[in-house]
Write a protein that holds these residues in place. Sequence first.
Motif: not given
Length: 319
Positions: A246-263
């Motif tokens: 995902l080319e993230l800045p670090s491995t301390d991350f949280n993931i959330a799914f926006d159901i309305t916008n599919k993001v």
Amino acid sequence: MDKLLIVILILLLFFIPILAKENVDSKINANQDQSDSKEKLCKTNIQIVNEKEPIPLEEYVVGVVAGEMPITFHSEALKAQATAARTYSLRATNYGQNPIAADVSAQVYMDLEQRKVRWGKDFKKNERKIRKIVQATAGDVLVYGDEMISAMFFSTSNGMTETALNFSGNEVPYLQSVDSKEELAISPKVKKTTEFSLQQWNTIFGGQWHEDDFRALQLVRNTTGRVQKVIAGSFTKSGREMRELLELPSTDFNIAFDITNKVIIVETTGYGHGVGMSQYGAQAFAEKGWNAKKILMHYYKDTKIKKFTIDNSRCLKTP
């Protein structure tokens, strides 16, 4: 009285040549000591990938400090960076025998022309500052026992540094987790939010992710708060794999799914792998009054600073 003068003159004529010889001998010995000291220095050149000619080690360190840290940083933070960069390059190149990349895959190196472009009208002032910093640490390297360490460093932590064991699966005694909360107040790279469309996410990971997959998503964290493993049904990835994909800045991350916008929204804390010295942490500690040695001893546990010289007819060992 005349006889006494004659005796004194004879004695002076006898002792003056001896004193003169001793003075000459002492100068020769002093010069010899200086020569021996020069011979003991490990003179090393560094070959940068895709460059024709190698450059002297200390000149290379100037370019790395310029490329790796803002020139506005405190001089003690810059000195700590110089020592870490010198140590890292010597171990990574096996004392200059192997080439080293000039980018983030190793250490960022900026040559003279690049520094002129970056600093513009402030080039002369900044160049003087950085050369003075490197000269103040000339030859300094970090060792654990009698071996040069792997002096890993990164930009910004999440308040704690990462252990080598969590990062690579290998225990390294001097790369342990230490407190680094002070940087959270000064680093511009503490927080970042990245968004992915569902199509992008599916392209990266394959398959067809749905709302239920994100509901089942588990982030398994380690003792430093970073994600060690991601699990969602049969889907399993390490935190490092997720960061790379995902080319993230670090491995301390949280993931959330926006159901309305599919993001998919990914929020990260910190910047970099987290192992070794935090650069913004070094700056925060320098602002508190810490010197370079204290900064280095904090991030690289139970290490010492030594001059890169020949010891018993050989340079410091590296495994």
